[in-house]
Design a protein around this motif. Structure first.
Motif, PDB file in Angstrom:
ATOM      1  N   GLU A   1       2.567   8.721  -0.303  1.00  0.00           N
ATOM      2  CA  GLU A   1       3.654   8.910   0.402  1.00  0.00           C
ATOM      3  C   GLU A   1       3.641   7.998   1.699  1.00  0.00           C
ATOM      4  N   LEU A   2       2.502   7.951   2.333  1.00  0.00           N
ATOM      5  CA  LEU A   2       2.201   7.209   3.555  1.00  0.00           C
ATOM      6  C   LEU A   2       2.468   5.676   3.476  1.00  0.00           C
ATOM      7  N   MET A   3       2.091   5.161   2.200  1.00  0.00           N
ATOM      8  CA  MET A   3       2.207   3.636   2.157  1.00  0.00           C
ATOM      9  C   MET A   3       3.460   3.613   1.752  1.00  0.00           C
ATOM     10  N   LEU A   4       4.302   4.168   0.814  1.00  0.00           N
ATOM     11  CA  LEU A   4       5.440   4.035   0.279  1.00  0.00           C
ATOM     12  C   LEU A   4       6.603   4.080   1.536  1.00  0.00           C
ATOM     13  N   GLY A   5       5.983   5.171   2.573  1.00  0.00           N
ATOM     14  CA  GLY A   5       6.999   5.142   3.795  1.00  0.00           C
ATOM     15  C   GLY A   5       7.020   4.037   4.448  1.00  0.00           C
ATOM     16  N   ILE A   6       5.728   3.075   4.459  1.00  0.00           N
ATOM     17  CA  ILE A   6       5.822   1.785   5.041  1.00  0.00           C
ATOM     18  C   ILE A   6       6.477   0.928   4.759  1.00  0.00           C
ATOM     19  N   SER A   7       6.304   0.807   3.287  1.00  0.00           N
ATOM     20  CA  SER A   7       7.269  -0.421   2.502  1.00  0.00           C
ATOM     21  C   SER A   7       7.237   0.015   1.156  1.00  0.00           C
ATOM     22  N   LYS A   8       8.188  -0.297   0.283  1.00  0.00           N
ATOM     23  CA  LYS A   8       8.039  -0.338  -1.114  1.00  0.00           C
ATOM     24  C   LYS A   8       8.006  -1.716  -1.679  1.00  0.00           C
ATOM     25  N   ASP A   9       7.682  -2.764  -0.940  1.00  0.00           N
ATOM     26  CA  ASP A   9       7.753  -4.076  -1.494  1.00  0.00           C
ATOM     27  C   ASP A   9       6.310  -4.340  -1.780  1.00  0.00           C
ATOM     28  N   PRO A  10       6.271  -4.734  -3.315  1.00  0.00           N
ATOM     29  CA  PRO A  10       4.676  -4.757  -3.983  1.00  0.00           C
ATOM     30  C   PRO A  10       3.899  -5.796  -3.238  1.00  0.00           C
ATOM     31  N   VAL A  11       4.205  -6.889  -2.491  1.00  0.00           N
ATOM     32  CA  VAL A  11       3.617  -7.946  -1.635  1.00  0.00           C
ATOM     33  C   VAL A  11       3.191  -7.129  -0.397  1.00  0.00           C
ATOM     34  N   VAL A  12       3.884  -6.497   0.292  1.00  0.00           N
ATOM     35  CA  VAL A  12       3.539  -5.682   1.494  1.00  0.00           C
ATOM     36  C   VAL A  12       2.516  -4.663   1.153  1.00  0.00           C
ATOM     37  N   LEU A  13       2.741  -3.746   0.260  1.00  0.00           N
ATOM     38  CA  LEU A  13       1.548  -2.865  -0.146  1.00  0.00           C
ATOM     39  C   LEU A  13       0.194  -3.451  -0.682  1.00  0.00           C
ATOM     40  N   LEU A  14       0.303  -4.627  -1.256  1.00  0.00           N
ATOM     41  CA  LEU A  14      -0.837  -5.437  -1.870  1.00  0.00           C
ATOM     42  C   LEU A  14      -1.579  -5.970  -0.578  1.00  0.00           C
ATOM     43  N   MET A  15      -0.950  -6.382   0.353  1.00  0.00           N
ATOM     44  CA  MET A  15      -1.318  -6.897   1.610  1.00  0.00           C
ATOM     45  C   MET A  15      -1.997  -5.798   2.311  1.00  0.00           C
ATOM     46  N   LEU A  16      -1.445  -4.611   2.505  1.00  0.00           N
ATOM     47  CA  LEU A  16      -1.935  -3.608   3.207  1.00  0.00           C
ATOM     48  C   LEU A  16      -3.295  -3.082   2.313  1.00  0.00           C
ATOM     49  N   THR A  17      -3.150  -3.019   1.055  1.00  0.00           N
ATOM     50  CA  THR A  17      -4.389  -2.722   0.211  1.00  0.00           C
ATOM     51  C   THR A  17      -5.667  -3.665   0.629  1.00  0.00           C
ATOM     52  N   ASN A  18      -5.343  -4.833   0.995  1.00  0.00           N
ATOM     53  CA  ASN A  18      -6.501  -5.944   1.220  1.00  0.00           C
ATOM     54  C   ASN A  18      -7.009  -5.508   2.386  1.00  0.00           C
ATOM     55  N   VAL A  19      -6.173  -5.012   3.484  1.00  0.00           N
ATOM     56  CA  VAL A  19      -6.490  -4.635   4.832  1.00  0.00           C
ATOM     57  C   VAL A  19      -7.694  -3.626   4.901  1.00  0.00           C
ATOM     58  N   VAL A  20      -7.012  -2.622   3.782  1.00  0.00           N
ATOM     59  CA  VAL A  20      -7.799  -1.498   3.834  1.00  0.00           C
ATOM     60  C   VAL A  20      -9.222  -1.431   3.136  1.00  0.00           C
ATOM     61  N   LEU A  21      -9.115  -2.269   1.953  1.00  0.00           N
ATOM     62  CA  LEU A  21     -10.423  -2.641   1.193  1.00  0.00           C
ATOM     63  C   LEU A  21     -11.323  -3.392   2.057  1.00  0.00           C
ATOM     64  N   LEU A  22     -10.745  -4.609   2.727  1.00  0.00           N
ATOM     65  CA  LEU A  22     -11.694  -5.358   3.367  1.00  0.00           C
ATOM     66  C   LEU A  22     -12.508  -4.447   4.405  1.00  0.00           C
ATOM     67  N   LEU A  23     -11.893  -3.621   5.010  1.00  0.00           N
ATOM     68  CA  LEU A  23     -12.427  -2.695   6.190  1.00  0.00           C
ATOM     69  C   LEU A  23     -13.428  -1.676   5.416  1.00  0.00           C
ATOM     70  N   LEU A  24     -12.985  -1.222   4.245  1.00  0.00           N
ATOM     71  CA  LEU A  24     -13.728  -0.285   3.495  1.00  0.00           C
ATOM     72  C   LEU A  24     -15.213  -0.891   2.999  1.00  0.00           C
ATOM     73  N   GLY A  25     -14.740  -2.240   2.360  1.00  0.00           N
ATOM     74  CA  GLY A  25     -16.055  -3.075   2.071  1.00  0.00           C
ATOM     75  C   GLY A  25     -17.052  -2.980   3.145  1.00  0.00           C
ATOM     76  N   MET A  26     -16.721  -2.951   4.322  1.00  0.00           N
ATOM     77  CA  MET A  26     -17.768  -2.962   5.120  1.00  0.00           C
ATOM     78  C   MET A  26     -18.754  -2.094   5.439  1.00  0.00           C
ATOM     79  N   ILE A  27     -18.239  -0.770   4.900  1.00  0.00           N
ATOM     80  CA  ILE A  27     -19.112   0.591   4.999  1.00  0.00           C
ATOM     81  C   ILE A  27     -19.385   1.121   3.683  1.00  0.00           C
ATOM     82  N   MET A  28     -18.826   0.695   2.621  1.00  0.00           N
ATOM     83  CA  MET A  28     -18.978   1.344   1.529  1.00  0.00           C
ATOM     84  C   MET A  28     -19.705   0.406   0.281  1.00  0.00           C
TER      85      MET A  28
END
Length: 428
Positions: free
Chosen positions: A303-330
């Motif tokens: 819901e949070l992500m879809l509240g930001i945007s429903k554009d696939p490219v925007v959500l994929l870019m957001l996913t990139n940011v989350v996973l790049l940060l997550l990859g630093m600690i997990m």
């Protein structure tokens, strides 16, 4: 106790340096105790998460990679790649990338690449005038190709959790892996001119090249046989792993004759230890994901992500940011187990192919292998090269450029991931 508190406790444990399996499992078990959920749930969830036929490929690929590193296959692959590229400027750096691409078609893991090829590559580069930092940086960076090109342990785990075709997912990594290798090689051309990388001092005649090719041919046939088996439907991804083990044994015992019984026993012990570590992480992540699901965290994040945007490219870019940060600690496997059930439903809801999502996720997490504090490739190449991690990190910075460029292209152009699976099996 709510899902936010579970996540907060997990982050506290991670920052405190607690092992990831414990950092995920402890908050989940505490939640289960506080909420009076039967404790037997823990055992059931842990057992069910690893009681999976596709996951049989994980220990098999680990075993196969260890066999190849001990039975002379790795050295022959490196020598073959070296004979191909001649004495061009930066040739050994290019060999490093090409050897990683070939080896990735057998091992399916970045750490197997660093641990197996790394010592050979770094030693050869240092002997030819490269600094230890440059050799270590290129070795660690090029190893990221391993889990992208099939066969791939992370792809098999992702396909299991996301419930997509394992063969499709493996094939989806072919074009992105070749793209990453191309970008690395172009980067090396630029750096070779700027930093005056030395030429390879080893002269190889055509007769010697032919002898090297003949010696390496059985090893080079490994990825060919595996891909042929996958494409023909003769092998499933799990069966491919078993075939790889058998083929590596045959090469080590009967063709190259370098695999001894003592080495075999040691390899078996190391493979069991590595498998136990991975499966412990997988089972702990299953409990963690179970608790987050009870607390409806995936739907809240959706819901949070879809509240930001429903554009696939925007959500994929957001996913990139989350996973790049997550990859630093997990660790990669843990991140896949936790994030796949969260991200896949959101992205497929806006029309993103789950196979494409898998490539994007794994590529992000492979970049995480090069970033502290949980950059496993960094620490392993530091051990292999006998360099402090800080010096490796500084040297590896330029190689983030081709990786991030490839990530952006794979994200923006889904056909790079989906074209080959659709060509082979048709559109779903």
């Amino acid at each position: 106790m709510n899902g936010g508190e579970v996540l907060l406790l997990f982050l506290i444990f991670v920052c405190a340096g607690v092992p990831l399996a414990v950092a995920m499992g402890a908050p989940a078990i505490l939640y289960i105790l506080v909420e009076h959920i039967p404790l037997s749930t823990v055992a059931h969830r842990m057992q069910n998460s690893i009681n999976s036929y596709p996951l049989l490929a994980v220990p098999a690929f680990i075993f196969a990679a260890n066999l190849m590193n001990t039975s002379g296959i790795t050295m022959r692959l490196f020598n073959f790649a070296r004979s191909l590229l001649g004495r061009l400027p930066g040739a050994l750096a290019q060999v490093n990338v090409v050897a990683s691409l070939i080896f990735s078609g057998i091992s399916g893991a970045a750490l197997a690449d660093v641990g197996g090829l790394g010592a050979i590559e770094i030693k050869a580069m240092k002997e030819n005038g490269y600094t230890a930092e440059t050799a270590a940086a290129i070795t660690a960076a090029s190893a990221t190709i391993g889990p992208i090109f099939p066969p791939s342990i992370p792809f098999i785990i992702y396909a299991t959790v996301a419930e997509v075709s394992g063969v499709r997912q493996l094939l989806a990594g072919v074009v992105p892996a070749l793209l990453i290798a191309l970008f690395f090689m172009l980067e090396i051309v630029v750096l070779a001119k700027r930093q005056h990388f030395p030429r390879d001092t080893q002269k190889t005649t055509w007769q010697a090249k032919w002898r090297i090719f003949i010696s390496a041919f059985p090893a080079l046939m490994t990825p060919v046989l595996l891909m042929a088996g996958l494409l023909s439907g003769m092998f499933s991804p799990t069966e491919v792993a078993s075939v790889t083990v058998i083929y590596a044994l045959l090469l080590g015992v009967f063709v190259y004759r370098e695999l001894t019984w003592t080495a075999f026993v040691q390899i078996a012990k190391e493979s069991i230890r590595s498998t136990a570590n991975i499966m412990f992480v997988v089972s702990a992540a299953a409990i963690f994901a179970f608790v987050l699901t009870i607390e409806q965290m995936p739907s809240q994040i959706a819901e949070l992500m879809l509240g930001i945007s429903k554009d696939p490219v925007v959500l994929l870019m957001l996913t990139n940011v989350v996973l790049l940060l997550l990859g630093m600690i997990m660790e990669t496997i843990a991140a896949l187990m936790v994030m796949t059930p969260i991200l896949v439903p959101v992205l497929t809801q806006v029309g993103v192919d789950p196979v494409h999502v898998g490539v994007v996720m794994v590529l992000n997490l492979m970049i995480g292998l090069l970033t502290p504090p949980v950059g496993m490739s960094l620490y392993l190449v530091s051990i292999v090269s006998e360099l402090p991690v800080e010096r490796v990190i500084k040297a590896i910075l330029p190689y983030f450029i081709p990786l991030l460029l490839a990530l952006i292209m794979v994200t923006l152009f889904p056909s790079l991931s989906t074209w080959l699976p659709n060509l082979v099996f048709g559109q779903r």
